[in-house]
Write an enzyme that holds these catalytic residues in place. Structure first.
Site, PDB file in Angstrom:
ATOM      1  N   ASP A  96      44.709  41.046  44.938  1.00 30.83           N
ATOM      2  CA  ASP A  96      44.036  42.313  46.025  1.00 30.83           C
ATOM      3  C   ASP A  96      43.861  43.281  45.293  1.00 30.83           C
ATOM      4  O   ASP A  96      44.514  43.681  44.200  1.00 30.83           O
ATOM      5  CB  ASP A  96      44.874  42.391  47.012  1.00 30.83           C
ATOM      6  N   GLU A 116      39.672  40.462  43.648  1.00 31.19           N
ATOM      7  CA  GLU A 116      38.888  41.351  44.781  1.00 31.19           C
ATOM      8  C   GLU A 116      38.582  42.573  44.151  1.00 31.19           C
ATOM      9  O   GLU A 116      39.697  43.296  44.100  1.00 31.19           O
ATOM     10  CB  GLU A 116      39.832  41.217  45.982  1.00 31.19           C
TER      11      GLU A 116
END
Length: 642
Positions: free
Chosen positions: A312, A363
């Site tokens: 992330d 991401e």
């Protein structure tokens, strides 16, 4: 040499490697471990806290008092105590007298199990050695190249997929019984979970962690998640997990200033503070932090047989100016966070060396750093990157009144210009259906019928565009309400015919994708696609070809972005013969009005742009068609002179 002496040497070596950033199994030395000393069986507890004045082990086994002081190893800055008092299911913490004399109860950073939030004591819990029954799955993975296989991901927030009648969220034992059959029936190849590690606040969705080695007790026991993953594999479904190595929770009883000084975080308070998310940034250049985080990644891969990790917020680790707070340039005068850059390369190198078949996903929202590809070329070494540009452009386009789409047609064609610069996943994720952004269904223009028609059109575009796929739960049937992290999905929607037909459409599309090699077999190269017409702004119809290794195996995709049916619509084709319509988003079973497909189309000996032949068909309003060659001659004549 006695057993204890061997253990001491192994422990010293492991701790030395922890301090050089090279111990990728640091949970084997820190945390608690059962040992035998002087004929007694007990537990040794170790914690790294170099600047603490004193630490005590406290728990239910000693009434949380100071009867178990830990001893400090001055050379390496860790504390240790051996005791026979704890038993299974006992709770414990560390009482830390920090550098300034302040005393704080802290979690064990290496704990495997915590009590249910809002409480956060660690739990003494022995996870039995599992005899895994997913050997066939692993064998298939090692024999296949995932770049040339279909990947279609169902993104799930574990505690809000479905709730019991009393409002309690499903555990992984429950999800094993219902989510796996559902994902299989819907035709997904993988399930991706938002972070499952221990976190104190549900509203963070799991993205502000405290326990990097602990499955959140909110979701059940570690054994239950192991069984869930095993059952996924037995049903030919892979499992990905989101992981957050960039920043962590600010809670005073967790990692923040653990020994009273910046220990896991940067020394510079501006670099340590993550203003945007109200969290704290890891010092990714510190060797001990590297050992801690990479150990966490490998732990999840090996303990739970996870098939991939989505890292992330990679941009926040790459750029010093990513956050909203003050920042300073690096030694070269730029905004590159070199510590983050080299940490991510190291992470991917270690994971890929240990597990080449594991899929690493970033991401990441910028275009200044090569994210996927070989580390030797300067890339970060990820396998895939979320294509945030594609997602933003596509959603902006489909929200638009079709009357204006002809002036913004580049929003759905621009991605063809850069689609091979990285290995992409096309994400329609949780981030797009919260915070007032509306659900995917609610974003669509027009009345309810037109919204569903466009949702079918958009999903067909995503599934036929180069790149792997990801769709957030509830979007498969067009849930109208935004996602709520603390409630179950709106399953009652499926009592409505529109939603039920939409769910059937998504399932059919997922199966279609898996069955068509043209949609994934050559995805690593431009050979996978040929544009037929990306310049038809006035009609707002996009057409292109997706190709497989076999010359006769290709698909023609036609997408009508307006509520106007296109009669006698011409499409360029490469070979003479007949073409059959095999997909039409406006079929009645999908929620449309068409009861029959267009008839097979014979080519006309008339060039269309760069193609020597053309066919004509009817393209439904706001509809998408897919055609395949039915009977063709592959000898191609040159285009006619213009």
């Amino acid at each position: 040499m006695h057993t204890n002496e061997y253990l001491e040497l192994e422990t010293e070596d492991a701790i030395k490697r922890f301090h050089t950033g090279e111990n990728f199994y640091s949970q084997h030395v820190f945390g608690y471990h059962q040992e035998e000393r002087d004929g007694e069986t007990g537990f040794v507890f170790r914690v790294w806290a170099p600047n603490a004045q004193q630490i005590w082990l406290v728990g239910t086994f000693n009434n949380w008092d100071e009867s178990l002081p830990m001893q400090k190893n001055e050379e390496y800055g860790y504390w240790e105590v051996f005791t026979t008092k704890p038993a299974e299911n006992d709770l414990y913490k560390y009482k830390v007298r920090q550098e300034d004399g302040r005393e704080v109860y802290k979690i064990d950073p290496f704990a495997f199990v915590f009590e249910k939030r809002p409480d956060n004591a660690a739990v003494i819990h022995h996870v039995p050695q599992k005899k895994w029954k997913d050997g066939l799955w692993y064998g298939r993975k090692k024999r296949s190249n995932f770049f040339r296989r279909p990947i279609n991901i169902y993104e799930v927030h574990a505690s809000s997929w479905k709730h019991h009648e009393d409002g309690a969220p499903y555990s992984f034992a429950d999800l094993k019984e219902e989510l796996i059959p559902y994902a299989k029936e819907m035709g997904y190849t993988h399930i991706e979970f938002m972070p499952l590690m221990e976190h104190p606040l549900g509203a963070s969705w799991g993205y502000q962690l405290i326990g990097y080695f602990a499955l959140s007790s909110y979701y059940g026991k570690p054994e239950e998640f192991q069984d869930f993953v095993e059952e996924c594999h037995r049903n030919n479904i892979g499992v990905f997990v989101d992981w957050v190595p960039g920043h962590f929770c600010v809670n005073d009883d967790a990692l923040a200033k653990y020994d009273g000084t910046p220990q896991f975080e940067y020394q510079d308070p501006d670099r340590a503070a993550n203003v945007r998310w109200g969290s704290i940034n890891f010092d990714l250049g510190r060797p001990e932090v590297q050992s801690f985080l990479i150990s966490s990644a490998l732990f999840w891969l090996e303990m739970y047989h996870i098939d991939g990790i989505r890292v992330d917020a990679v941009s926040s680790m790459l750029y010093l100016d990513y956050d909203d707070g003050p920042w300073k340039t690096n030694h070269e005068g730029g905004n590159r966070n070199f510590e983050g850059y080299y940490f991510l390369q190291k992470l991917n190198a270690v994971v890929k060396l240990a597990h080449p078949e594991v899929i690493m996903v970033a991401e990441e929202s910028s275009s200044d750093t090569q994210v996927t590809g070989l580390i030797e070329t300067g890339a970060l070494g990820f396998d895939y990157k979320w294509n945030m540009g594609w997602m933003n452009d596509v959603l902006k386009f489909y929200k638009m009144d079709p009357a204006f789409r002809k002036d913004h047609f580049n929003l759905i064609t621009f991605s063809f210009m850069y689609m091979m610069q990285e290995n992409y996943i096309l994400p329609l994720s949780h981030d797009e259906v919260v915070h007032g952004k509306k659900s995917l269904m609610h974003k669509m223009w027009g009345d309810r019928y037109k919204q569903f028609a466009q949702l079918r059109n958009m999903y067909t575009y995503m599934m036929t565009h180069p790149g792997k796929k990801l769709l957030f739960m509830g979007s498969e049937w067009g849930q109208f309400l935004e996602w709520k992290y603390d409630e179950g999905l709106e399953w009652q929607d499926l009592n409505d015919a529109f939603n039920k037909n939409m769910q059937y459409f998504t399932s059919s599309l997922n199966q279609f994708y898996k069955e068509q090699p043209a949609l994934w077999e050559l995805e690593e190269s431009y050979d996978t696609i040929s544009i037929i017409d990306a310049d038809n702004h006035n009609d707002s119809v996009l057409s292109f070809i997706r190709k497989s290794k076999k010359k006769k195996d290709f698909l023609i995709i036609v997408l009508n972005m307006t509520p106007v049916e296109r009669q006698d619509f011409h499409i360029g084709v490469p070979y003479q013969g007949s073409y059959k319509e095999i997909w039409n988003t406006e079929m009645k079973e999908f929620g449309g009005t068409w009861e029959e497909h267009n008839p097979d189309q014979l080519t006309e000996d008339v060039p269309f742009k760069e193609y020597p032949y053309r066919i004509k068909t009817v393209v439904p309003a706001l509809g998408a068609l897919i055609l395949r060659p039915e009977s063709i001659k592959v000898s191609r004549k040159p285009p006619a002179a213009k």
